[in-house]
Design an enzyme around this catalytic site. Structure first.
Site, mmCIF file in Angstrom:
data_model
loop_
_atom_site.group_PDB
_atom_site.id
_atom_site.type_symbol
_atom_site.label_atom_id
_atom_site.label_comp_id
_atom_site.label_asym_id
_atom_site.label_seq_id
_atom_site.Cartn_x
_atom_site.Cartn_y
_atom_site.Cartn_z
ATOM 1 N N ARG A 44 0.857 -1.180 0.000
ATOM 2 C CA ARG A 44 0.000 0.000 0.000
ATOM 3 C C ARG A 44 0.894 1.231 0.000
ATOM 4 N NH1 ARG A 44 -2.439 3.079 4.122
ATOM 5 N NH2 ARG A 44 -4.515 3.874 3.601
ATOM 6 N N SER A 113 -12.601 -2.935 -0.059
ATOM 7 C CA SER A 113 -12.824 -2.393 1.291
ATOM 8 C C SER A 113 -14.290 -2.047 1.460
ATOM 9 C CB SER A 113 -12.044 -1.083 1.491
ATOM 10 O OG SER A 113 -10.673 -1.312 1.427
ATOM 11 N N LYS A 142 -4.519 5.482 9.201
ATOM 12 C CA LYS A 142 -5.207 6.013 8.020
ATOM 13 C C LYS A 142 -5.931 7.290 8.435
ATOM 14 C CE LYS A 142 -8.902 4.438 4.884
ATOM 15 N NZ LYS A 142 -8.566 4.799 3.523
HETATM 16 N N1 TZP Z 1 -8.058 0.725 5.996
HETATM 17 C C1 TZP Z 1 -8.932 0.823 6.997
HETATM 18 S S1 TZP Z 1 -8.171 1.094 8.481
HETATM 19 C C2 TZP Z 1 -6.642 1.040 7.749
HETATM 20 C C3 TZP Z 1 -6.766 0.832 6.397
HETATM 21 C C4 TZP Z 1 -5.668 0.744 5.438
HETATM 22 C C5 TZP Z 1 -5.364 1.233 8.519
HETATM 23 C C6 TZP Z 1 -5.108 0.094 9.447
HETATM 24 O O1 TZP Z 1 -3.900 0.327 10.115
HETATM 25 P P1 TZP Z 1 -3.626 -0.209 11.595
HETATM 26 O O2 TZP Z 1 -2.285 0.372 11.953
HETATM 27 O O3 TZP Z 1 -3.587 -1.694 11.511
HETATM 28 O O4 TZP Z 1 -4.724 0.315 12.468
#
Ligand code: TZP
Ligand code: MG
Length: 229
Positions: A44, A113, A142
């Protein structure tokens, strides 16, 4: 190989992010994560130009291929095709699954998603192979994440769709078990592996939380919300 013809193990799905990785290379983190039990890797890259993204993807693909771990590219179907990744992961604002499938063909894994039941139903109807569900918990990774949905969304979607579900957002070794017990086939994590001083050890901890949650005794009498696949 037609990756889509074999069953993918979504148990521990590592999503990369260079920011929390600090000075460590993604290659190191991915290698250590796989050694610790990561079963899928998603690359990503939100702010990387096409050429650099492809170079990075080609490097990570060598690592994942050597361990026979599927590589999924976030957002960019063109990069996924160019580096011969096993899949692409699409958000609600990316190309729709039906159109991605036309370009990608049958063998590419398409992940989508979702944050609502309606999105999940639509993605499954359009031919998604698996769903990333969340953010389940609060996350700092995010910045534009929607408010946390909580675990009920996983159970609700589990009852309604047949394709594999991967919970995402704020998951760590403390709450990973609850995500699995709510009906997810796996957990997707960024910081719980990428931001840790020992990504391999962090992955091992997560794997043991997942394994523990899959034991019937850990449901304390509650019926396992089983996948209908
Ligand atoms: N999509 C929804 S939450 C997220 C993504 C890419 C981030 C998740 O990161 P983390 O550090 O596991 O909470
Ligand atoms: Mg996207």
């Amino acid at each position: 190989m037609k990756t889509n013809d074999r069953k993918i193990d979504y148990s521990l799905y590592l999503v990369t992010d260079r920011f929390p990785a600090a000075s460590r290379s993604l290659g190191e983190i991915v290698s250590e994560g796989i050694a610790g039990g990561v079963t899928v890797v998603q690359l990503r890259e939100k702010n990387t130009g096409t050429r650099d993204f492809l170079d990075l993807a080609l490097g990570i693909k060598q690592i994942t291929s050597a361990s026979r771990i599927p590589l999924i590219i976030n957002d960019r179907l063109d990069i996924a095709l160019a580096c011969e990744a096993e899949g692409v992961h699409l958000g609600q604002e990316d190309m729709g699954c039906r159109f991605a499938r036309r370009i990608a063909g049958r063998s590419m894994i398409l992940g989508v998603s979702v944050s609502t039941l309606d999105e999940a139903l639509a993605a499954e109807a359009e031919g998604a192979d698996y769903l990333g569900v969340g953010p389940l918990f609060a996350t700092l990774t995010k910045p534009d994440a929607l408010p946390p949905t909580g675990l009920d969304l996983i159970s609700e979607i589990r009852r309604a769709v047949q394709i594999p579900l991967v919970g995402i957002g704020g998951i760590n070794s403390e709450n990973a078990g609850s995500v699995i017990r709510s009906g997810a086939d796996g957990i997707a994590v960024v910081s719980a592996v990428v931001a840790q001083p020992h990504p391999g050890w962090a992955a091992k901890l997560l794997r043991s939380a997942i394994d523990q949650a899959r034991k019937p005794s850990s449901h304390s009498g509650k019926k396992t919300p089983s996948s209908k696949r």
